[in-house]
Write an enzyme that holds these catalytic residues in place. Structure first.
Site, PDB file in Angstrom:
ATOM      1  CG  HIS A 266      -2.074  -0.390   1.006  1.00  0.00           C
ATOM      2  ND1 HIS A 266      -3.023  -0.101   0.264  1.00  0.00           N
ATOM      3  CD2 HIS A 266      -2.238  -2.173   1.366  1.00  0.00           C
ATOM      4  CE1 HIS A 266      -3.899  -1.106   0.410  1.00  0.00           C
ATOM      5  NE2 HIS A 266      -4.002  -2.167   0.803  1.00  0.00           N
ATOM      6  CD  GLU A 332      -5.974   0.104   8.879  1.00  0.00           C
ATOM      7  OE1 GLU A 332      -6.282  -0.047   7.802  1.00  0.00           O
ATOM      8  OE2 GLU A 332      -4.201  -0.746   8.482  1.00  0.00           O
ATOM      9  CG  ASP A 364      -8.452  -5.218   2.348  1.00  0.00           C
ATOM     10  OD1 ASP A 364      -7.957  -4.579   2.938  1.00  0.00           O
ATOM     11  OD2 ASP A 364      -6.313  -5.493   1.477  1.00  0.00           O
TER      12      ASP A 364
END
Length: 433
Positions: A266, A332, A364
């Site tokens: 990411h 997270e 996701d």
């Protein structure tokens, strides 16, 4: 590639555990200052500030900031059938899971004629942010818009960065996802400036201020939410992504390595942490990372994230210490690869993924859960995005004369005790001839 931190043989407090793996605090602190300046510039100068920011950060000029309906129509018409099918399935699953997050209205009768009703009222107008920098996130359109719609929000405005590659338009797959969900108020603006525009409004664009701003992004987006908090509601500050994997010697090293890499791609500031009591597993995961990292498309970005101070392999004495570390870190994303998962003991995490067949990638896209989650340790007190993000609990009080008479004396007594006699007099006035 990953640093190794050995906590074995040490008894550490929660703060000491947390300090063992530093997060990218310097990057966040720098982002706070810069984001606040950008937000205030948009508040003061509106569209002109947004255009200057688009030229500076996105390399785009003279683009339509408010997206014409034709751009949305074109994007949906040109969307690849297999991508549309995947988005349709994601929408179906997230809508079903989000519906379970809307509490039913309730009524509590405290005595005859004394009722308190509890209802959950949606906000009227929401602004959602969809990133568009290092990757394209139509999935974030789904994760933001669907819960808002399920909650009953009347208007959703969407913002995403203009793309130089597409002549200043938002990425067409993001536009198509918005059209698929019936969102027609869309703005080509990115980063902290977009958050400021949604919060303050931009009259020249006919952009009215929203009530709540949500959506993931980099540290600048997260910092911008902090800058507008209080003016509007916000979800948790979803900044640079994090994955923490707790695994024992029963875990498959190849899967652990693949999942660490999946989040590291990411952003260079992404955090990838493995916590394990098995030195053998740690060595095997390190070996797998060495093999897999050069082969992935974003190899340089992954290498930067994995070698950063925010990523590590943490060796602990046992699973108890691993659980304590995880709860202090409050990741997270938490993956549990243990022969005995002990899920109930992992209490601080944005989302928890259990077993070999529940990677973060599932969450996701198609788990049905939401992928907009708190980062930076905020999972200790904050929740991920859900329908409840867009709902306000409201109490409605109904008492008849007899029910008020039952508590009349108690109210007067407490009013006098607080030196607020007019409070009691307001009650007494209802019993005057």
């Amino acid at each position: 590639m990953l640093q190794t931190i050995d906590l074995r043989g040490r008894t550490l407090s929660a703060s000491e555990l947390l300090a063992a793996v530093p997060r990218a605090e310097l990057a966040r602190e720098a982002a706070l200052t810069a984001a606040a300046q950008i937000v205030h510039d948009v508040a003061a100068r509106g569209e002109q500030a947004l255009r200057e920011q688009a030229e500076r950060f996105d390399g785009v000029t003279d683009h339509p900031v408010r997206v014409p309906a034709s751009h949305l129509d074109d994007a949906l018409a040109e969307l690849a059938p297999e991508v549309r099918a995947a988005l349709d399935e994601a929408i179906l699953r997230v809508r079903a899971a989000s519906a379970a997050q809307v509490p039913p209205p309730t009524t509590t009768e405290l005595a005859p004629g004394a009722k308190v009703h509890q209802r959950w009222q949606p906000v009227r107008r929401v602004g959602v942010y969809v990133p568009g920098g290092k990757a394209v996130y139509p999935s974030s359109v789904v994760m933001n818009v669907v819960p808002a719609q399920v909650a009953g929000v009347s208007v959703v405005a969407l913002a995403s960065p203009p793309q130089r590659e597409f002549g200043g338009r938002i990425h067409p797959v993001i536009l198509a996802a918005a059209k698929l969900l019936g969102v027609d108020e869309v703005y080509a603006m990115g980063g902290a400036g977009a958050i400021g525009a949604l919060a303050y409004g931009v009259p020249s664009l006919e952009l009215d201020p929203v009530d709540v701003v949500t959506g993931p992004g980099n540290n600048f987006v997260a910092a911008a939410k902090r800058a507008v908090a209080g003016l509007v509601g916000t979800d948790a500050e979803a900044g640079a992504t994090e994955i923490l994997i707790v695994a024992d010697d029963a875990a498959q090293p190849s899967l652990v390595a693949a999942d660490l890499i999946s989040q590291a791609e990411h952003d260079e500031q992404a955090s990838a942490v493995l916590v394990t009591p098995s030195a053998e597993l740690a060595e095997r995961v390190s070996a797998e990372l060495t093999i897999r990292q050069p082969r992935t498309r974003h190899a340089e970005r992954v290498a930067a994230a994995l070698s950063g101070p925010q990523s590590a392999i943490v060796l602990v004495d046992d699973v108890d210490q691993a659980i304590a570390f995880s709860n202090a870190y409050a990741p997270e994303h938490l993956e549990i690869h243990l022969s005995d998962p002990r899920v109930d003991e992992f209490v601080n995490a944005g989302a928890v993924f259990v077993g070999d067949h529940a990677p973060v990638s599932l969450g996701d896209y198609l788990a049905g859960s939401n992928h907009v989650l708190p980062t930076g340790g905020q999972a200790r007190y904050a929740a991920g995005l859900s329908a409840s993000t867009f709902l306000r609990p409201q109490q409605i009080i109904e008492y008849d004369r007899a029910a008020l008479a039952d508590v009349r004396d108690a109210i007067v007594t407490l009013a006098r005790a607080e030196a607020l006699p007019a409070h009691g007099e307001a009650v007494e006035a209802r019993f005057e001839d």
